[in-house]
Design an enzyme around this catalytic site. Structure first.
Site, PDB file in Angstrom:
ATOM      1  N   ASP A   1       0.858  -1.179   0.000  1.00 48.07           N
ATOM      2  CA  ASP A   1       0.000   0.000   0.000  1.00 48.07           C
ATOM      3  C   ASP A   1       0.890   1.223   0.000  1.00 48.07           C
ATOM      4  OD1 ASP A   1      -2.426  -1.238   0.125  1.00 48.07           O
ATOM      5  OD2 ASP A   1      -2.437  -1.360   2.312  1.00 48.07           O
TER       6      ASP A   1
ATOM      7  N   ASP B   1      -4.664  -3.316   5.280  1.00 45.53           N
ATOM      8  CA  ASP B   1      -5.062  -2.856   6.608  1.00 45.53           C
ATOM      9  C   ASP B   1      -6.566  -2.937   6.860  1.00 45.53           C
ATOM     10  OD1 ASP B   1      -5.684  -0.875   4.832  1.00 45.53           O
ATOM     11  OD2 ASP B   1      -4.355   0.640   5.685  1.00 45.53           O
TER      12      ASP B   1
ATOM     13  N   ASP C   1      -9.407  -6.153   2.973  1.00 44.18           N
ATOM     14  CA  ASP C   1      -8.099  -6.630   2.519  1.00 44.18           C
ATOM     15  C   ASP C   1      -7.846  -8.082   2.920  1.00 44.18           C
ATOM     16  OD1 ASP C   1      -7.269  -4.350   1.239  1.00 44.18           O
ATOM     17  OD2 ASP C   1      -6.385  -3.462   3.032  1.00 44.18           O
TER      18      ASP C   1
ATOM     19  N   ASN D   1      29.318 -37.378  20.026  1.00 52.53           N
ATOM     20  CA  ASN D   1      28.000 -36.958  19.540  1.00 52.53           C
ATOM     21  C   ASN D   1      27.418 -35.863  20.419  1.00 52.53           C
ATOM     22  OD1 ASN D   1      25.837 -37.406  17.722  1.00 52.53           O
ATOM     23  ND2 ASN D   1      24.692 -38.288  19.434  1.00 52.53           N
TER      24      ASN D   1
HETATM   25  P1  ATP Z   1      -3.545   3.190   0.200  1.00 56.92           P
HETATM   26  O1  ATP Z   1      -4.331   2.140  -0.492  1.00 56.92           O
HETATM   27  O2  ATP Z   1      -2.211   3.397  -0.379  1.00 56.92           O
HETATM   28  O3  ATP Z   1      -3.536   3.094   1.676  1.00 56.92           O
HETATM   29  P2  ATP Z   1      -5.566   5.195   0.264  1.00 56.92           P
HETATM   30  O4  ATP Z   1      -5.509   5.520   1.701  1.00 56.92           O
HETATM   31  O5  ATP Z   1      -5.771   6.311  -0.667  1.00 56.92           O
HETATM   32  O6  ATP Z   1      -4.261   4.538  -0.242  1.00 56.92           O
HETATM   33  P3  ATP Z   1      -8.076   4.014   0.700  1.00 56.92           P
HETATM   34  O7  ATP Z   1      -7.976   4.157   2.153  1.00 56.92           O
HETATM   35  O8  ATP Z   1      -8.702   2.815   0.111  1.00 56.92           O
HETATM   36  O9  ATP Z   1      -6.677   4.110   0.039  1.00 56.92           O
HETATM   37  O10 ATP Z   1      -8.830   5.314   0.185  1.00 56.92           O
HETATM   38  C1  ATP Z   1      -9.306   5.406  -1.147  1.00 56.92           C
HETATM   39  C2  ATP Z   1      -9.758   6.817  -1.434  1.00 56.92           C
HETATM   40  O11 ATP Z   1     -10.864   7.153  -0.594  1.00 56.92           O
HETATM   41  C3  ATP Z   1      -8.713   7.872  -1.135  1.00 56.92           C
HETATM   42  O12 ATP Z   1      -7.875   8.109  -2.217  1.00 56.92           O
HETATM   43  C4  ATP Z   1      -9.551   9.085  -0.822  1.00 56.92           C
HETATM   44  O13 ATP Z   1      -9.935   9.742  -2.002  1.00 56.92           O
HETATM   45  C5  ATP Z   1     -10.778   8.489  -0.176  1.00 56.92           C
HETATM   46  N1  ATP Z   1     -10.667   8.528   1.278  1.00 56.92           N
HETATM   47  C6  ATP Z   1      -9.676   8.035   2.033  1.00 56.92           C
HETATM   48  N2  ATP Z   1      -9.922   8.207   3.344  1.00 56.92           N
HETATM   49  C7  ATP Z   1     -11.102   8.823   3.420  1.00 56.92           C
HETATM   50  C8  ATP Z   1     -11.930   9.284   4.501  1.00 56.92           C
HETATM   51  N3  ATP Z   1     -11.571   9.112   5.755  1.00 56.92           N
HETATM   52  N4  ATP Z   1     -13.089   9.881   4.204  1.00 56.92           N
HETATM   53  C9  ATP Z   1     -13.466  10.031   2.930  1.00 56.92           C
HETATM   54  N5  ATP Z   1     -12.760   9.628   1.888  1.00 56.92           N
HETATM   55  C10 ATP Z   1     -11.592   9.047   2.102  1.00 56.92           C
END
Ligand code: ATP
Length: 874
Positions: A329, A620, A624, A714
């Site tokens: 990730d 995480d 997943d 041994n």
């Molecule tokens: P990685 O997979 O590398 O951990 P990530 O944190 O971007 O990256 P996700 O947690 O799946 O992956 O988040 C996907 C998308 O959702 C993010 O790119 C963001 O646009 C949106 N996002 C992440 N966290 C939040 C949140 N707490 N509230 C609303 N939208 C969120």
């Protein structure tokens, strides 16, 4: 407490009975009192066996039984000296086994303690993360998707909460939970919608629970008086070695049988030959090997803990050494996960976060959306500030605070009444707040999904219809921010008259008004650059997988050295169009996967596995888990990871860091190397002993070693040096070679041949030493044979440390345990030569200077030959 029918009570009644203040939770003093009363929240495990029982278990071993029979036979025939020596050796062996087993046990227990679960509770008005064992009845538990529920309790808040309770009900489909009290009598657990139970799993949504029962009073405690996790603790190598041990045992017994028969037909005494055959069998079978392997594995696992990797499933140690692809990730693993909002965008205006002015309606609403649609918090406990929750959200809270906006205060006017929690498939989240006369929805999430749900746009305090032109501009600005490695979140809101009947994404997250975007930096981790470089040298492909935008991902991947050209990046929606076989055909081209959902991860793992690659995959979230299970090495995040992901993983990274995976791979390679070294050493020594005795017998010599000599050699050579080789430091350049094939035989790379060559030479020098000494008398011959056999094994242990590098290059003294082990074993060896009473018992003789020189030269010969062969091969 468990006699109460909790599910029939209203939350207020439960609060009354358990004396809980729902706003602040329990106070510290009350917690201590209740812990004294109810005990800790733990299930009673299986009682561990006592030291004495473990000692007795040491004698339940085939080899030991044979030896004991030999001791009894000797005693019956009046050979009391043999009986005593054999008994002493068996005893020493048992003590040694006990110490080794204890060591292994301790490290396994340390492992278990490390992976103890935690829970979030409300106490003294603050949310704290505590050890699950510390929960008491009356605690208020905060539940989120991905949590394992640590105690039984009644719900006082629920937002789209779904729980999987298969451990109790056998039903693996998650059930909805809400506050409704079930009708009727004798409601089965599965239908008690207003309660949650220990060991169940939150698959969706959020909730708040008052703990009603803990420990053995929980439902699971009642049905399972004893719960022991049945993990597969044997690695494939251990299984292979068990097999090997059996074959070797059979071969050794056959050889001993032949030796016995040959000796018998040569007219040697039956008892003499029986004792010799038994001793040889004991010497030939590497019965210490399984214990050594366990210790090497568990010591390796402990070293990994120090380097922030907790191994949950022992076989992973071995698989790690063969890893050829690491899919990681981005957020938090490759980057620092220290998010800071640096840019705020409202229509047609991109400003630095310092310049945000909340007097301006658009900017104020942008900051407020991020603040209200937020589950994280900055808590103050005893003067210390601690951020709890998702760093993305914490950054938004910090931005609000800098502008003088505080969620707790805002929520007094606009309390949150409903929510649609974040999930990484939907990529957004929403909350609904009560205003004076109506309700307001705040939504934040990935910009494309937000724009799809927007009908209006806020421009200079006015709501207008959103047009394609507006959207185009916003998308352009988003790409501009993302290409500067910023993580971009879209922000939107809407006002509604009443709360929808069903709270879900469709009913809440539609017809929104676009407010703006926030751009945050999350700098790459410094150490990751070095680790990526190390991966390349080690023949391991690093791959970035992220939910973030392609442009952001490319910018960070390039900085880290994961990607060279933009062609190496692909998006989730493109993966969707590819069939499994199409992705498999192209998988080697891609180093960055952007905008992916968790289910794409499984597809990626499978694609790599179809190329016979050994894949490590990080994860995480709840979703997943399938990818973590499917990967050869599932790596969960220790800090940000959900309980579910940890449960599914083979390894937990306590610092959430990519570099930790790479150092675990190095450790995995080193552990496997070391086990091979121990095997190399033990088997070549055993072959040496067999050859010496067998050849002497066939050519009609008297036996060069008495049974007690064989047993003594041994004992001193097989234990300490073999163990010390198991903790050898990694060979220089261990990360410069390609990964080992996962199905590679233990004897690959010339190990099998080397065992025989070394064994043959050791056997030969032993016979020569005997022959030279025998000229004086038989005792001198045996003394010389014994010392030569043992010392050549010690010297052998030094050269075995590398298959191709000279022992001087590796460093003769670089493994201080080995030097210590040799010194200790040599002292034990020489004590039976130099201390007269022992010398008499062992029927040995003292040696003069010339004989010592012979012994010295002969002992060093196997090592010298091995070093010369290395030189020639290079
Ligand atoms: P990685 O997979 O590398 O951990 P990530 O944190 O971007 O990256 P996700 O947690 O799946 O992956 O988040 C996907 C998308 O959702 C993010 O790119 C963001 O646009 C949106 N996002 C992440 N966290 C939040 C949140 N707490 N509230 C609303 N939208 C969120």
């Amino acid at each position: 407490m468990s006699s109460e029918l909790w599910y029939k009570k209203k939350p207020e009644e439960v609060m009354d009975i358990l004396k809980v203040d729902p706003k602040n939770g329990l106070a510290d003093g009350e917690v201590t009192k209740r812990r004294d009363e109810y005990g800790s929240n733990e299930l009673e495990g299986k009682k561990s066996i006592t030291l004495f029982q473990r000692f007795i278990n040491q004698f339940k071993n085939f080899m030991v039984i044979i030896l004991l029979v030999a001791a009894i036979v000797s005693g019956a025939l009046g050979e009391y000296k043999d009986t005593i020596i054999i008994a002493a050796i068996v005893l020493l062996n048992a003590i040694l086994g006990l110490v080794q087993e204890n060591k292994a046990e301790e490290s396994l227990k340390a492992l278990k303690d490390m992976s103890k679960p935690t829970a979030k509770v409300l106490r003294n008005g603050n949310i704290l993360e505590i050890n699950s064992g510390e929960i008491v009845p009356g605690d208020i538990l905060i539940l989120e998707a991905g949590d394992y529920i640590a105690a039984d309790g009644i719900l006082i808040e629920s937002a789209s909460l779904k729980v999987e309770e298969s451990a109790l009900t056998g039903e693996s489909v998650p059930v909805d939970k809400d506050l409704e009290i079930p009708e009727g009598k004798d409601i089965p657990i599965g239908d008690r919608k207003n309660m949650v139970y220990s060991t169940s799993l939150v698959t969706n949504g959020r909730g708040k629970v008052i703990v009603t029962d803990t420990g053995m009073n929980t439902e699971i405690g009642k049905i399972a008086k004893m719960i022991e996790s049945q993990e597969d603790l044997e690695t494939p190598l251990q299984k292979k070695l068990d097999q090997l041990g059996k074959y070797l045992g059979i071969i050794a017994l056959a050889v001993c049988g032949v030796i016995f028969l040959v000796g018998y037909f040569q007219g040697r005494g039956v008892f003499e030959m029986f004792m010799l055959a038994v001793s040889l069998a004991v010497a030939a079978i590497p019965e210490g090997l399984p214990a050594i392997v366990t210790i090497v594995l568990s010591l390796g696992v402990q070293r990994m803990i120090k380097k922030n990797a907790i191994i949950r499933k022992l076989p992973a140690v071995e698989t790690l050494g063969t890893a050829s692809v690491i899919c990681s990730d981005k957020t938090g693993t490759l980057t620092q996960n220290k998010m800071t909002v640096t840019k705020v965008y409202t229509y047609n205006k991109l400003i630095d976060s310092e310049d945000v002015n909340i007097e301006n309606t658009d900017e104020e609403l942008a900051v407020m959306t991020g603040l209200m649609c937020n589950d994280s918090s900055i808590e103050e406990n005893k003067g210390e500030k601690k951020a709890i929750g998702d760093p993305t959200e914490i950054a938004l809270i910090v931005l609000g605070r800098d502008k003088g906006l505080y969620r707790k205060k805002l929520e007094e006017e606009m309390p949150r009444v409903e929510e649609v929690p974040f999930d990484s498939d939907r990529k957004m989240m929403s909350t609904i707040h009560k205003k004076e006369n109506n309700y307001r929805v705040f939504t934040k999430g990935a910009i494309d999904v937000i724009l799809d749900r927007c009908k209006g746009i806020l421009i200079d305090g006015e709501v207008k219809d959103i047009t394609e032109e507006h959207k185009q501009k916003i998308i352009e600005e988003n790409e501009n921010m993302a290409s500067n490695a910023l993580r971009v979140l879209g922000l939107a809101y809407k006002d509604i008259e009443k709360i929808p009947d069903r709270i879900n994404s469709e009913s809440v997250e539609s017809d929104l008004v676009f407010v703006g975007m926030s751009g945050m930096i999350d700098p790459p981790r410094e150490e990751v650059k070095v680790s990526v470089e190390e991966c390349r040298r080690a023949g391991i492909k690093p791959v970035m997988i992220t939910g973030d935008y392609k442009i952001t991902a490319i910018a960070i991947a390039r900085e880290l050295g994961i990607l060279e050209s933009d062609e190496e990046a692909i998006e989730g929606k493109e993966i969707e169009k590819l069939s499994d076989s199409e992705l498999a055909a192209n998988v080697e081209k891609y180093s960055v996967y952007a905008r992916v959902s968790p289910e794409h991860k499984v597809k990626i793992v499978k694609a790599w596995q179809s190329h016979e690659k050994v894949v490590a995959m990080t994860g995480d979230g709840v979703n997943d888990a399938p990818a973590l299970k499917r990967a050869n090495i599932g790596c969960a995040m220790g800090i940000t990871g959900t309980d579910v992901s940890k449960e599914a993983a083979d390894m937990v990274l306590t610092d959430d860091n990519f570099s930790t995976i790479v150092s675990a791979v190095e450790e995995g390679r080193s552990i496997f190397d070391n086990i091979k070294k121990s095997i190399h050493y033990l088997l070549s020594c055993n072959v040496g002993e067999i050859i010496a005795l067998f050849v002497a017998l066939v050519i009609g010599m008297p036996t060069p070693l008495l049974p007690i000599h064989i047993l003594w050699v041994n004992l001193i050579t097989d234990s300490f040096p073999a163990l010390a080789l198991g903790v050898d430091p990694p060979e220089p350049g261990i990360m410069d070679r390609k990964p080992r094939a996962s199905d590679e035989s233990i004897f690959a790379g010339g190990l099998g041949i080397s065992i025989f060559v070394k064994g043959f030479v050791i056997g030969a020098v032993t016979i020569i030493a005997f022959y030279l000494g025998k000229e004086v008398n038989i005792e001198t011959g045996r003394t010389m044979a014994l010392v030569t056999l043992a010392v050549s094994q010690f010297a052998n242990s030094l050269t075995i440390r590398s298959m191709d590098k000279s022992m001087f290059k590796v460093g003769v003294f670089s493994n201080k345990y080995l030097i210590g082990a040799i010194a200790l074993s040599a002292t034990l060896l020489l004590s039976v030569v130099f201390i007269p009473p022992l010398r008499n018992i062992f029927e040995l003789s003292s040696l003069d200077g010339v004989h010592w020189i012979y012994v010295g030269l002969l002992s060093l010969l196997p090592m010298t030959i091995s070093e010369v062969l290395k030189k020639i091969r290079n």
